[in-house]
Design an enzyme around this catalytic site. Structure first.
Site, PDB file in Angstrom:
ATOM      1  N   ASP A  12       0.810  -1.225   0.000  1.00  0.00           N
ATOM      2  CA  ASP A  12       0.000   0.000   0.000  1.00  0.00           C
ATOM      3  C   ASP A  12       0.837   1.265   0.000  1.00  0.00           C
ATOM      4  O   ASP A  12       0.449   2.290   0.562  1.00  0.00           O
ATOM      5  CB  ASP A  12      -0.977  -0.002   1.194  1.00  0.00           C
ATOM      6  N   HIS A  42      -4.261  -2.716  -6.030  1.00  0.00           N
ATOM      7  CA  HIS A  42      -3.596  -1.529  -6.558  1.00  0.00           C
ATOM      8  C   HIS A  42      -4.622  -0.552  -7.099  1.00  0.00           C
ATOM      9  O   HIS A  42      -5.500  -0.930  -7.860  1.00  0.00           O
ATOM     10  CB  HIS A  42      -2.610  -1.927  -7.673  1.00  0.00           C
TER      11      HIS A  42
HETATM   12  P1  IMP Z   1      -1.945 -13.002   2.597  1.00  0.00           P
HETATM   13  O1  IMP Z   1      -0.904 -12.557   1.649  1.00  0.00           O
HETATM   14  O2  IMP Z   1      -3.357 -12.802   2.083  1.00  0.00           O
HETATM   15  O3  IMP Z   1      -1.707 -14.403   3.098  1.00  0.00           O
HETATM   16  O4  IMP Z   1      -1.839 -12.065   3.884  1.00  0.00           O
HETATM   17  C1  IMP Z   1      -0.715 -12.121   4.726  1.00  0.00           C
HETATM   18  C2  IMP Z   1      -0.398 -10.769   5.340  1.00  0.00           C
HETATM   19  O5  IMP Z   1       0.046  -9.885   4.327  1.00  0.00           O
HETATM   20  C3  IMP Z   1      -1.611 -10.082   5.994  1.00  0.00           C
HETATM   21  O6  IMP Z   1      -1.151  -9.314   7.095  1.00  0.00           O
HETATM   22  C4  IMP Z   1      -2.110  -9.139   4.899  1.00  0.00           C
HETATM   23  O7  IMP Z   1      -2.801  -8.034   5.425  1.00  0.00           O
HETATM   24  C5  IMP Z   1      -0.796  -8.731   4.260  1.00  0.00           C
HETATM   25  N1  IMP Z   1      -0.944  -8.373   2.829  1.00  0.00           N
HETATM   26  C6  IMP Z   1      -1.028  -9.211   1.783  1.00  0.00           C
HETATM   27  N2  IMP Z   1      -1.123  -8.538   0.643  1.00  0.00           N
HETATM   28  C7  IMP Z   1      -1.080  -7.236   0.944  1.00  0.00           C
HETATM   29  C8  IMP Z   1      -1.099  -6.032   0.166  1.00  0.00           C
HETATM   30  O8  IMP Z   1      -1.157  -6.013  -1.063  1.00  0.00           O
HETATM   31  N3  IMP Z   1      -1.047  -4.857   0.858  1.00  0.00           N
HETATM   32  C9  IMP Z   1      -0.946  -4.831   2.212  1.00  0.00           C
HETATM   33  N4  IMP Z   1      -0.909  -5.917   2.971  1.00  0.00           N
HETATM   34  C10 IMP Z   1      -0.966  -7.119   2.354  1.00  0.00           C
HETATM   35 MG    MG Z   2      -2.703  -2.335  -1.764  1.00  0.00          MG
END
Ligand code: IMP
Ligand code: MG
Length: 360
Positions: A12, A42
């Site tokens: 982000d 995004h």
């Molecule tokens: P997962 O990738 O869905 O397994 O999530 C694992 C961790 O990464 C969690 O804390 C999510 O909030 C974080 N996370 C995954 N993708 C993003 C992203 O694109 N932006 C921010 N946090 C992310």
């Molecule tokens: Mg994002």
């Protein structure tokens, strides 16, 4: 040659906006999406519309560019096909046949498994379970899905061929360094490494094919989901940061009052996730993580986004000289702390709200 754009904190950071800016400004021939998969969200503003993209490259706004999704990226076919339609990119988007496929069972697992949902705080998009199944070597690949047949292409061959012909490739990663499975705040991380080298592997480019690595940070640090955040702003520590006390006062002047100081700041900055709508925690700029991230990513330049949120007087400013003194001071402080030059500054959500400090 290739430019990689990668997140330097916890995702982000505004990669979507910066990738779309670079794709248009640099007139790129090819944009490739690397990273984990549809857990990314995004945001791109283009021709008066806002797009929340999770699968296709944000560089789609460059209409002449060919778009690729690398083999390392997990594909949710329904989501992919929806976004292709939404963006009208049918004729110029391609997937590697070796992309692994997210199915309903992965999403169910991601939302029902207490470890993933509660401890890790996953996005629920199925990425973790899918990468686990991929490592188990039982997952289906894009080449097994009839609906994806028209889009399949050998991405490494296409990209390397484009580079051999002197074309430019913009490579867009997802998530951020602090979420790396290898280097992040394990176990509060995503299911794969998120650094620039991984992004190159994702699309099949060797290290010698990379010219630039731009690491993106937001002017302050945010984090969604679980996991530590050493720079978190709270009721107790905000007094240590005069600048943050000022931001809080600004928020309250606008009548914004959350359940606590951090919530107030998140509301003021409009920090909500694109994918999950979850509120992000807000922190001061995590300089230590930023420096480490620039090192592991091999940053050739850094980009600071959302400068206008911290310094509203900088909104939509496009020339360095027109930034306020305090904003310039702030950028200088980050550059000297990270020890890498700032090449781009973002001053608003629109594609051209950018101070471009690169030569020519
Ligand atoms: P997962 O990738 O869905 O397994 O999530 C694992 C961790 O990464 C969690 O804390 C999510 O909030 C974080 N996370 C995954 N993708 C993003 C992203 O694109 N932006 C921010 N946090 C992310
Ligand atoms: Mg994002």
């Amino acid at each position: 040659m290739t430019t990689i754009v990668v997140g330097g904190h916890f995702g982000d950071e505004g990669k979507g906006k910066m990738v779309s800016y670079l794709a248009v400004k640099d007139d790129v021939d090819v944009v490739a999406r690397a990273g984990v998969g549809p857990n990314a969200g995004h945001t791109v503003y283009h021709e008066g519309r806002q797009y929340g993209l999770r699968m296709i490259p944000c560089g789609f706004v460059q209409k002449k560019a060919r778009l690729y999704v690398g083999a390392g990226v997990l594909v949710d076919p329904t989501r992919f096909l929806e976004e292709v339609k939404l963006t009208g990119t049918q004729e110029r988007i391609f997937l590697d046949p070796r992309c692994a496929i997210i199915e309903d069972k992965h999403k169910k697992q991601d939302t029902s498994d207490a470890h993933l949902k509660e401890l890790v705080g996953s996005t629920g998009s199925g990425c973790g379970p899918a990468n686990a199944e991929r490592a188990h070597r039982t997952i289906r690949l894009a080449r097994d899905i009839p609906e994806l047949k028209p889009y399949l292409a050998d991405v490494p061959s296409k990209l390397n061929h484009a580079l051999d012909g002197g074309q430019s490739v913009l490579l867009e990663a997802s998530q951020g360094f602090g979420l790396s499975l290898f280097y992040g705040t394990y176990p509060y991380v995503t299911s794969k490494d998120t650094s620039a080298s991984m992004a190159a592997v994702d699309v099949g480019l060797g290290p010698t094919k990379i010219r630039e690595v731009i690491v993106i940070y937001k002017a302050y640090t945010t984090r969604v989901g679980e996991g530590p955040m050493s720079s978190l702003i709270t009721e107790d520590n905000i007094k240590k940061y005069p600048m943050w006390q000022q931001v809080l006062d600004e928020a309250r002047k606008k009548g914004i009052e959350g359940i606590d100081v951090n919530d107030t700041l998140a509301r003021y900055f409009k920090e909500w996730g694109v994918v999950t709508r979850r509120k992000r925690r807000v922190g001061a700029f995590d300089l230590e993580l930023a420096r480490y991230s620039a090192m592991v990513n091999g940053a050739t330049g850094i980009c600071i986004t959302c400068l206008d949120k911290l310094f509203p007087e900088c909104e939509s400013v496009k020339e360095y000289g027109k930034l306020s003194e305090r904003a310039k001071e702030y950028v200088k402080k980050l550059e000297s702390g990270i020890k890498v030059k700032a090449v781009l500054l973002s001053t608003g959500p629109q594609l051209d709200d950018v101070v471009d400090l690169r030569k020519n």
